[in-house]
Design a protein around this motif. Structure first.
Motif, short mmCIF file in Angstrom:
data_model
loop_
_atom_site.label_atom_id
_atom_site.label_comp_id
_atom_site.label_asym_id
_atom_site.label_seq_id
_atom_site.Cartn_x
_atom_site.Cartn_y
_atom_site.Cartn_z
N GLU A 166 0.85 -1.19 0.00
CA GLU A 166 0.00 0.00 0.00
C GLU A 166 0.88 1.24 0.00
O GLU A 166 1.71 1.42 0.90
CB GLU A 166 -0.90 0.01 1.23
CG GLU A 166 -1.94 1.09 1.16
CD GLU A 166 -2.89 1.07 2.34
OE1 GLU A 166 -4.09 1.26 2.11
OE2 GLU A 166 -2.44 0.88 3.49
N VAL A 167 0.72 2.09 -1.01
CA VAL A 167 1.48 3.34 -1.09
C VAL A 167 0.62 4.45 -0.49
O VAL A 167 -0.45 4.74 -1.00
CB VAL A 167 1.85 3.67 -2.55
CG1 VAL A 167 2.63 4.98 -2.59
CG2 VAL A 167 2.67 2.55 -3.15
N VAL A 168 1.09 5.04 0.62
CA VAL A 168 0.32 6.07 1.31
C VAL A 168 1.00 7.42 1.10
O VAL A 168 2.18 7.58 1.42
CB VAL A 168 0.22 5.77 2.82
CG1 VAL A 168 -0.72 6.76 3.49
CG2 VAL A 168 -0.28 4.35 3.03
N ALA A 169 0.25 8.38 0.56
CA ALA A 169 0.82 9.69 0.26
C ALA A 169 0.57 10.67 1.40
O ALA A 169 -0.53 10.73 1.95
CB ALA A 169 0.22 10.23 -1.03
N PHE A 170 1.60 11.43 1.77
CA PHE A 170 1.51 12.44 2.83
C PHE A 170 1.86 13.80 2.25
O PHE A 170 2.58 13.88 1.26
CB PHE A 170 2.47 12.11 3.96
CG PHE A 170 2.09 10.87 4.72
CD1 PHE A 170 1.34 10.95 5.88
CD2 PHE A 170 2.47 9.62 4.26
CE1 PHE A 170 0.98 9.81 6.58
CE2 PHE A 170 2.12 8.47 4.96
CZ PHE A 170 1.37 8.58 6.12
N PRO A 171 1.36 14.88 2.89
CA PRO A 171 1.61 16.20 2.33
C PRO A 171 3.08 16.62 2.37
O PRO A 171 3.55 17.27 1.46
CB PRO A 171 0.76 17.14 3.18
CG PRO A 171 0.21 16.34 4.29
CD PRO A 171 0.38 14.90 3.99
N SER A 172 3.81 16.27 3.43
CA SER A 172 5.21 16.68 3.47
C SER A 172 6.01 15.76 4.37
O SER A 172 5.47 14.86 5.01
CB SER A 172 5.34 18.12 3.98
OG SER A 172 5.12 18.15 5.37
N ASP A 173 7.32 15.99 4.41
CA ASP A 173 8.21 15.13 5.17
C ASP A 173 7.85 15.09 6.66
O ASP A 173 8.02 14.08 7.33
CB ASP A 173 9.66 15.61 5.00
CG ASP A 173 10.63 14.80 5.84
OD1 ASP A 173 10.73 13.57 5.61
OD2 ASP A 173 11.26 15.38 6.73
N ALA A 174 7.34 16.21 7.19
CA ALA A 174 6.98 16.24 8.62
C ALA A 174 5.98 15.13 8.94
O ALA A 174 6.16 14.38 9.91
CB ALA A 174 6.39 17.61 8.98
N GLU A 175 4.93 15.00 8.12
CA GLU A 175 3.91 13.97 8.38
C GLU A 175 4.46 12.58 8.07
O GLU A 175 4.13 11.60 8.75
CB GLU A 175 2.65 14.23 7.54
CG GLU A 175 1.84 15.43 7.97
CD GLU A 175 2.40 16.71 7.42
OE1 GLU A 175 3.14 16.66 6.41
OE2 GLU A 175 2.11 17.79 7.99
N LEU A 176 5.30 12.50 7.03
CA LEU A 176 5.91 11.21 6.67
C LEU A 176 6.68 10.63 7.84
O LEU A 176 6.53 9.46 8.20
CB LEU A 176 6.89 11.42 5.51
CG LEU A 176 6.40 11.18 4.10
CD1 LEU A 176 7.53 11.45 3.13
CD2 LEU A 176 5.93 9.75 3.94
N TYR A 177 7.54 11.47 8.41
CA TYR A 177 8.41 11.01 9.49
C TYR A 177 7.57 10.66 10.72
O TYR A 177 7.82 9.65 11.39
CB TYR A 177 9.45 12.09 9.80
CG TYR A 177 10.55 11.64 10.73
CD1 TYR A 177 11.24 10.44 10.49
CD2 TYR A 177 10.92 12.39 11.84
CE1 TYR A 177 12.25 10.02 11.33
CE2 TYR A 177 11.93 11.98 12.68
CZ TYR A 177 12.60 10.79 12.43
OH TYR A 177 13.60 10.38 13.26
N ALA A 178 6.56 11.48 10.99
CA ALA A 178 5.67 11.19 12.12
C ALA A 178 4.97 9.85 11.92
O ALA A 178 4.80 9.07 12.86
CB ALA A 178 4.63 12.30 12.28
N ALA A 179 4.57 9.57 10.68
CA ALA A 179 3.87 8.32 10.38
C ALA A 179 4.80 7.12 10.57
O ALA A 179 4.38 6.06 11.06
CB ALA A 179 3.34 8.34 8.95
N LEU A 180 6.07 7.28 10.20
CA LEU A 180 7.04 6.19 10.39
C LEU A 180 7.25 5.95 11.89
O LEU A 180 7.29 4.81 12.35
CB LEU A 180 8.36 6.53 9.71
CG LEU A 180 9.43 5.43 9.72
CD1 LEU A 180 8.97 4.24 8.89
CD2 LEU A 180 10.76 5.94 9.19
#
Lengths: 256, 261
Positions: A166-180
């Motif tokens: 599943e490829v999940v798209a986030f608005p920016s790196d801040a949310e990406l890193y938080a999601a990880l």
């Protein structure tokens, strides 16, 4: 539309505070606000653009600041969304002279933007928790991977991950890193320098790097930017010749 | 000058201002640039059918879930706030103040990222699930205040009459007070619903899989893949297609209610 009338009235004054009273190239460069290089960027995107001690720094920002200085222009930055920037809307609307936001040069984008000469060769990479056994894209089968919306990294992920990832798209790196960190995704696929930033604590590592033949370029509006593109290209050439480019490059991309 | 003449003159000036404003917009806009940037038919064609089958469907689905959840939560909170038991009142007040005072975007962010980190618990339904729980919590706070105002707007005499007929307090609330309260608050509740429709666009911050995207996220995606902002205009139109019939329906309902009294 109001901008047009404002510009007309503003031109009458002619009180630019150029160094020594000569705003070099202020008029023929067709700038949004005379005597100033107005740069649009989607901030933060470390190490390309981020805020430190009250001013914007990073690889893009430092280069742009040098270029502005070389052209004898003031330098201001506006923080905008990446969508509007890479689709050409922000620049076409006359909000800025140039987009400097780690923008990869693609044929689609070149339909709406003019790019200066490439200034950076980009690698994509996969960031995973240090204790993860994901080492390749194939290992992501049945897992989810985070990408940044509207980026070439997103495209690369969609083209190359297994069918059941599943490829999940986030608005920016801040949310990406938080999601990880939250465990919402098993890995992040995005530009290597940004991922490198997250490896400093030792909790996350780069599992893989991918050659993509991608290059970054500074973006300009399609209409009326010819003189400015030329000026920026010659400045880029000078920065490479004088060693300033390498200096800035090493500041941000040397192995830690 | 006669008052009637003055009135006519004033009207004329207002009309003139309006006409000039329209003329200025029409003459100063670069229609060709607007067309290629925002009304590119080829790009628009790319958006169909997914903009309806995925994006609009999800926007409506998310709104429905958040609104129903918000109504249930809001009703409970409103009754708590009117409760004779102190702690219930304080709890409800604290909750409402907290979630009314925070931007919905931050609450969504908190549920998507902060809660899993803090409690090692992931809300069901992935990113969209976490975002929806957050939206329900925010909607509950707003709707609670609306319902409470409605309950307090029902004349005291109604309750007294019901009680003197021997109705129990709880039954009085359910059969006499609440039906009248909801009739009173139909307009502000519609407002809540329309606000919620637009707030679903904030869910993007939690991250979205392809099939979970609502209108705004879908349009932003397409804007970046097509490198043209036309999809954003399409999404705006889709929102209006959803909200306008809804508000018309409620207006009709209100007229019906007025006649029913």
């Amino acid at each position: 539309m109001a901008v047009g009338t404002l510009a007309l009235t503003a031109c009458g004054g002619g009180t630019e505070s150029g160094e020594g009273g000569e705003a070099a190239g202020g008029s023929e460069l067709n700038l949004v606000s005379p005597g100033t290089l107005t740069v649009c960027s989607d901030i933060p995107y470390e190490p390309f653009e981020y805020e430190e001690n009250g001013e914007y720094v990073g690889f893009d920002m430092d280069l742009m600041r040098e270029i502005a200085t070389g052209l004898d222009l003031e330098f201001t930055v506006q923080d905008v969304g990446f969508d509007g920037l890479q689709s050409g809307a922000v620049l076409a609307a006359g909000q800025c002279d140039v987009g400097a936001s780690a923008v990869t040069i693609t044929p689609e984008r070149e339909e709406n933007l003019t790019f200066a000469d490439p200034y950076y060769d980009s690698l994509q990479s996969l960031l995973v928790p240090a204790d993860s056994d994901v080492a390749t894209l194939e290992d992501l089968a049945g897992e989810s991977v985070g990408v940044q919306q509207g980026t070439t990294g997103e495209q690369y992920a969609r083209d190359n991950v297994p069918a059941d990832t599943e490829v999940v798209a986030f608005p920016s790196d801040a949310e990406l890193y938080a999601a990880l960190q939250a465990g919402n995704v098993a890995a992040i696929l995005q530009d290597l320098p940004v991922n490198l930033n997250h490896t400093q604590e030792g909790e996350y590592t780069i599992a893989a790097e991918f050659e993509t033949d991608e290059q970054y370029g500074f973006a300009f509006p399609k209409e009326g930017s010819e003189a400015l593109v030329e000026a920026v290209n010659s400045q880029l050439g000078e920065l490479r010749d004088s060693g300033t480019y390498d200096e800035i490059y090493n500041t941000y991309f040397e192995e830690q | 000058m006669k008052p009637t003449t003055r009135k006519r003159l004033f009207r004329g000036v207002l009309y003139a201002i309006f006409v000039i404003a329209v003329a200025v917009v029409v003459l100063l806009a670069d229609w060709e640039a607007i067309r290629t940037s925002f009304f590119d038919l080829e790009v628009a064609a790319e958006a169909f059918p997914e903009i309806i089958t995925i994006a609009a469907k999800n926007t409506i689905l998310y709104t429905a879930i958040a609104f129903v959840g918000g109504m249930i939560g809001g009703l409970i909170l409103a009754l708590m706030k009117l409760s004779p038991v102190g702690p219930y009142r304080w709890l409800a007040t604290a909750y409402i103040e907290l979630f009314r005072g925070l931007p919905a975007l931050l609450v969504i962010f908190g549920f998507a990222f902060a809660v899993p980190i803090a409690f090692q618990w992931r809300p069901p339904g992935g990113s969209a699930g976490a975002g929806l729980i957050a939206l329900i919590l925010v909607a509950s706070a707003y709707i609670a205040e609306t319902i409470r105002a409605g309950i307090e707007a029902v004349p005291k005499g109604q309750v007294e009459a019901a009680r003197s007929l021997g109705m129990r307090p709880s039954w009085t609330m359910v059969s006499v007070v609440l039906p009248q309260a909801f009739r009173i608050i139909t307009p502000p509740l519609t407002n809540e619903l329309v606000i919620l429709i637009k707030d679903t666009s904030l869910l993007f911050i939690a991250g979205m899989a392809l099939g979970d995207r609502e209108l705004t996220t879908f349009a932003r995606d397409l804007t970046s893949s097509q490198a043209n902002p036309t999809p954003l205009v399409l999404a705006a139109l889709m929102y209006l297609v959803i909200t306008l019939p809804l508000t018309q329906l409620v207006a009709k309902l209100e007229r019906h209610n007025k006649r029913g009294r």
